[in-house]
Structure formats: structure tokens, C-alpha cells
Design a protein around this motif. Structure first.
Motif, PDB file in Angstrom:
ATOM      1  N   LEU A   1       0.847  -1.183   0.000  1.00  0.00           N
ATOM      2  CA  LEU A   1       0.000   0.000   0.000  1.00  0.00           C
ATOM      3  C   LEU A   1       0.886   1.239   0.000  1.00  0.00           C
ATOM      4  O   LEU A   1       1.931   1.262   0.646  1.00  0.00           O
ATOM      5  CB  LEU A   1      -0.882   0.018   1.242  1.00  0.00           C
ATOM      6  N   TYR A   2       0.471   2.244  -0.729  1.00  0.00           N
ATOM      7  CA  TYR A   2       1.160   3.528  -0.749  1.00  0.00           C
ATOM      8  C   TYR A   2       0.111   4.602  -0.977  1.00  0.00           C
ATOM      9  O   TYR A   2      -1.033   4.289  -1.328  1.00  0.00           O
ATOM     10  CB  TYR A   2       2.282   3.549  -1.793  1.00  0.00           C
ATOM     11  N   PRO A   3       0.448   5.878  -0.747  1.00  0.00           N
ATOM     12  CA  PRO A   3      -0.579   6.928  -0.792  1.00  0.00           C
ATOM     13  C   PRO A   3      -1.404   6.965  -2.081  1.00  0.00           C
ATOM     14  O   PRO A   3      -2.590   7.257  -2.034  1.00  0.00           O
ATOM     15  CB  PRO A   3       0.216   8.219  -0.608  1.00  0.00           C
ATOM     16  N   GLU A   4      -0.802   6.651  -3.220  1.00  0.00           N
ATOM     17  CA  GLU A   4      -1.519   6.742  -4.484  1.00  0.00           C
ATOM     18  C   GLU A   4      -2.231   5.458  -4.889  1.00  0.00           C
ATOM     19  O   GLU A   4      -2.909   5.412  -5.910  1.00  0.00           O
ATOM     20  CB  GLU A   4      -0.573   7.142  -5.624  1.00  0.00           C
ATOM     21  N   GLY A   5      -2.035   4.381  -4.147  1.00  0.00           N
ATOM     22  CA  GLY A   5      -2.673   3.145  -4.558  1.00  0.00           C
ATOM     23  C   GLY A   5      -2.128   1.901  -3.892  1.00  0.00           C
ATOM     24  O   GLY A   5      -1.725   1.923  -2.733  1.00  0.00           O
ATOM     25  N   MET A   6      -2.081   0.827  -4.681  1.00  0.00           N
ATOM     26  CA  MET A   6      -1.738  -0.480  -4.150  1.00  0.00           C
ATOM     27  C   MET A   6      -1.094  -1.317  -5.252  1.00  0.00           C
ATOM     28  O   MET A   6      -1.449  -1.212  -6.421  1.00  0.00           O
ATOM     29  CB  MET A   6      -3.028  -1.159  -3.676  1.00  0.00           C
ATOM     30  N   VAL A   7      -0.121  -2.145  -4.854  1.00  0.00           N
ATOM     31  CA  VAL A   7       0.492  -3.104  -5.762  1.00  0.00           C
ATOM     32  C   VAL A   7       0.167  -4.490  -5.235  1.00  0.00           C
ATOM     33  O   VAL A   7       0.517  -4.819  -4.094  1.00  0.00           O
ATOM     34  CB  VAL A   7       2.035  -2.934  -5.826  1.00  0.00           C
TER      35      VAL A   7
END
Length: 90
Positions: free
Chosen positions: A29-35
């Protein structure tokens, strides 16, 4: 980039590794989305704790999956993750 396999690794500050039950996978998870991660990527990243080096992670995976030749695949993934900014040396 060539990763120093003896240096401890950690997740970059903006990333959080989490198991997503709905996805049935590990995700970053990261501020702009998800991998969404593959099973092997999740296995590798769960071992990144700020104390273990690539060498330590490889040894741990070899113990968990005896008989598998994982060395180059793990190095390749860690270099990819570093290039993407997901992980950083401590």
C-alpha cells in the motif's frame, strides 16, 4: 542497479506491506494506490525487516523451501523492488 547483498533492507517509508484477504495476496500500500504481489514477491517482502540483508533473506527462503534454487530469482526481485523504490538499504 547492483544491490549490496550484505546490507540490511527495509521497506521505503511510504509503503506498507499488508495481507489482503479479499485479494488473497500480499499487497504494498502507498498513498496513491496499491500493488498486488505474486506469492513469491510476498514471501520475499515479508522477510524485509530492517535487519536482514539480501543474503539473510535468501538463506531464510532456502531453509523454508529446501531444494529450490532461489538465489538469482531473489536477487533479481530485490533489485527490481529497489529500482521501483519499494525497498531501500538501512
Amino acid at each position: 542497479m547492483s544491490l549490496d547483498t550484505s546490507q540490511p533492507l527495509k521497506l521505503a517509508r511510504q509503503y506498507k506491506l499488508q495481507w489482503e484477504k479479499v485479494q488473497d495476496a500480499w499487497v504494498l500500500l502507498y498513498p496513491e494506490g496499491m500493488v498486488k504481489l505474486t506469492g513469491s514477491a510476498g514471501e520475499i517482502l515479508t522477510r524485509i525487516d530492517g535487519e536482514r540483508s539480501a543474503q539473510d533473506i535468501i538463506a531464510n527462503l532456502q531453509a523454508a523451501f529446501p531444494g529450490a534454487d532461489l538465489h538469482q530469482d531473489v536477487i533479481d526481485f530485490l533489485e527490481h523492488a529497489h529500482d521501483k523504490g519499494w525497498i531501500t538499504p538501512v
